[in-house]
Design a protein around this motif. Structure first.
Motif, PDB file in Angstrom:
ATOM      1  N   THR A  48      -1.659  -4.030   3.796  1.00 32.04           N
ATOM      2  CA  THR A  48      -1.336  -5.417   3.504  1.00 32.04           C
ATOM      3  C   THR A  48      -1.222  -5.570   1.992  1.00 32.04           C
ATOM      4  OG1 THR A  48      -1.940  -7.710   3.967  1.00 32.04           O
ATOM      5  CG2 THR A  48      -3.759  -6.180   3.516  1.00 32.04           C
ATOM      6  N   GLU A  50      -1.813  -8.820  -1.425  1.00 31.53           N
ATOM      7  CA  GLU A  50      -2.086 -10.215  -1.771  1.00 31.53           C
ATOM      8  C   GLU A  50      -0.816 -11.052  -1.703  1.00 31.53           C
ATOM      9  OE1 GLU A  50      -3.220 -11.215  -5.723  1.00 31.53           O
ATOM     10  OE2 GLU A  50      -2.095  -9.599  -6.679  1.00 31.53           O
ATOM     11  N   GLY A  55      -2.079 -14.247   0.645  1.00 28.72           N
ATOM     12  CA  GLY A  55      -3.414 -13.944   1.144  1.00 28.72           C
ATOM     13  C   GLY A  55      -3.627 -14.225   2.616  1.00 28.72           C
ATOM     14  N   GLU A  58      -3.868 -11.096   4.737  1.00 32.28           N
ATOM     15  CA  GLU A  58      -5.183 -10.467   4.595  1.00 32.28           C
ATOM     16  C   GLU A  58      -6.222 -11.188   5.449  1.00 32.28           C
ATOM     17  OE1 GLU A  58      -5.111  -8.638   0.080  1.00 32.28           O
ATOM     18  OE2 GLU A  58      -5.476 -10.796   0.313  1.00 32.28           O
ATOM     19  N   SER A  76      -4.719  -2.582   0.461  1.00 33.55           N
ATOM     20  CA  SER A  76      -4.053  -3.782  -0.037  1.00 33.55           C
ATOM     21  C   SER A  76      -3.458  -3.468  -1.406  1.00 33.55           C
ATOM     22  CB  SER A  76      -5.016  -4.978  -0.105  1.00 33.55           C
ATOM     23  OG  SER A  76      -4.271  -6.175  -0.291  1.00 33.55           O
ATOM     24  N   CYS A  92      -8.465  -8.060  -6.742  1.00 35.17           N
ATOM     25  CA  CYS A  92      -9.186  -7.259  -5.750  1.00 35.17           C
ATOM     26  C   CYS A  92     -10.288  -8.087  -5.100  1.00 35.17           C
ATOM     27  CB  CYS A  92      -9.768  -6.019  -6.424  1.00 35.17           C
ATOM     28  SG  CYS A  92     -10.679  -4.942  -5.296  1.00 35.17           S
ATOM     29  N   ARG A  94     -10.413 -11.293  -4.735  1.00 34.35           N
ATOM     30  CA  ARG A  94      -9.794 -12.266  -3.817  1.00 34.35           C
ATOM     31  C   ARG A  94      -9.425 -11.596  -2.492  1.00 34.35           C
ATOM     32  NH1 ARG A  94      -7.046 -13.961  -8.443  1.00 34.35           N
ATOM     33  NH2 ARG A  94      -5.186 -12.760  -7.867  1.00 34.35           N
ATOM     34  N   SER A  95      -8.838 -10.415  -2.601  1.00 32.71           N
ATOM     35  CA  SER A  95      -8.456  -9.702  -1.379  1.00 32.71           C
ATOM     36  C   SER A  95      -9.675  -9.367  -0.535  1.00 32.71           C
ATOM     37  CB  SER A  95      -7.681  -8.424  -1.734  1.00 32.71           C
ATOM     38  OG  SER A  95      -6.399  -8.731  -2.263  1.00 32.71           O
ATOM     39  N   HIS A  98     -10.656 -12.506   1.292  1.00 31.46           N
ATOM     40  CA  HIS A  98      -9.744 -12.791   2.400  1.00 31.46           C
ATOM     41  C   HIS A  98      -9.985 -11.869   3.585  1.00 31.46           C
ATOM     42  CE1 HIS A  98      -6.700 -14.535  -0.711  1.00 31.46           C
ATOM     43  NE2 HIS A  98      -7.507 -15.470  -0.258  1.00 31.46           N
ATOM     44  N   TYR A 107      -6.377   0.937  -2.837  1.00 30.39           N
ATOM     45  CA  TYR A 107      -5.827  -0.239  -3.515  1.00 30.39           C
ATOM     46  C   TYR A 107      -4.626   0.212  -4.333  1.00 30.39           C
ATOM     47  CZ  TYR A 107      -6.233  -4.897  -5.747  1.00 30.39           C
ATOM     48  OH  TYR A 107      -6.034  -6.190  -6.155  1.00 30.39           O
TER      49      TYR A 107
END
Length: 281
Positions: A48, A50, A55, A58, A76, A92, A94-95, A98, A107
């Motif tokens: 996936t 961002e 988002g 995710e 991600s 990262c 934030r991901s 989510h 990553y």
């Protein structure tokens, strides 16, 4: 079943995984069922970014794997304009929120952007040292980009390069795949069925796929996936939001194409000339 060793702690994962895109709210339940069915079938590599639905993709994956995190190899990607040292960390985190997880298995930098590679890679290494990511790589890099990345990161740091690869777009076979194989970098093939242009059953190429599929008790799409993942260095991550599609994709792991099959597909779908630059999606 063919398995490839792009994992961590000695873990092997299959040559076919699951790619995700933004899914409309009404399709959410069906998408979650598809992701979980993929895990049941051993399609543990879930990709996936961002960027996908800002988002929301995710978040759907986070719901799908909530009680199965250890079954998934979770990938991600950070957007290029976010890929400064501090921006990469923020993206990262934030991901991770989510996805409702404490770590990513890999990553990626989604494509080249304004920030120096060394700065992005330093952020990746810091996140790796903290256990928030277990490996890192790049996406949409051609061989010149890869040379720069290797100079910035050093040998053995780059886990994978995620690039466009399907029967009608085989440009990476000229230089990108050989480069990755020389340097121990896995190749992750996105959009392995193309973009609404999979060979029609009545076309010359479609008839070749159908005949090979009939000989193996398979489908044309399974044959395409088996061809694209014929090298141990290559994974494919077809997008599939429905359970039947996921089950069809998984069927590509159940047979091996013969040398004659490979030769027929090579002839039907020639790789053509090396482009000046890779497509970027």
């Amino acid at each position: 079943m063919v398995t490839h060793a792009f994992g961590h702690a000695g873990r092997e994962i299959p040559a076919i995984g699951q790619g995700t895109w933004y899914i409309e709210q009404g399709e959410r339940r069906e998408a979650i069922a598809a992701l979980r069915r993929g895990l049941d079938l051993g399609l543990c590599h879930i990709d996936t970014a961002e960027m996908y639905g800002d988002g929301r993709s995710e978040a759907i994956i986070g719901e799908a794997i909530a009680d199965r995190r250890n079954d998934a190899f979770l990938v991600s990607k950070v957007l290029p304009h976010n890929a400064s040292k501090s921006g990469t960390r923020a993206a990262c985190e934030r991901s991770l929120r989510h996805l409702k997880t404490d770590r990513l298995d890999c990553y990626l930098l989604h494509w080249r952007g304004p920030h120096p590679l060394a700065e992005t890679f330093a952020a990746f290494e810091a996140l790796k040292a903290e256990g928030k990511i277990l490996s890192w790589g790049v996406s949409n890099f051609d061989e010149d980009d890869l040379d720069e990345a290797l100079a910035a990161a050093g040998p053995g740091a780059i886990a994978c390069n995620q690039v466009l690869y399907h029967l009608r777009e085989r440009a990476i076979e000229h230089a990108v795949i050989p480069w990755c194989e020389r340097h121990g970098v896995a190749v992750t093939a996105y959009s392995p069925f193309g973009h609404d242009d999979f060979p029609a059953s009545g076309s010359a190429g479609g008839r070749v796929l159908a005949e090979i599929a009939a000989a193996h008790g398979a489908t044309a799409r399974q044959v395409a996936l088996a061809f694209l993942t014929r090298r141990p260095s290559v994974f494919a991550i077809p997008k599939a939001g429905k359970v039947p599609h996921v089950e069809d994709n998984a069927g590509a792991l159940r047979f091996v194409l013969t040398e004659g099959d490979l030769a027929r597909i090579e002839t039907a779908f020639p790789r053509g000339r090396k482009p000046h630059a890779l497509p970027m999606l």
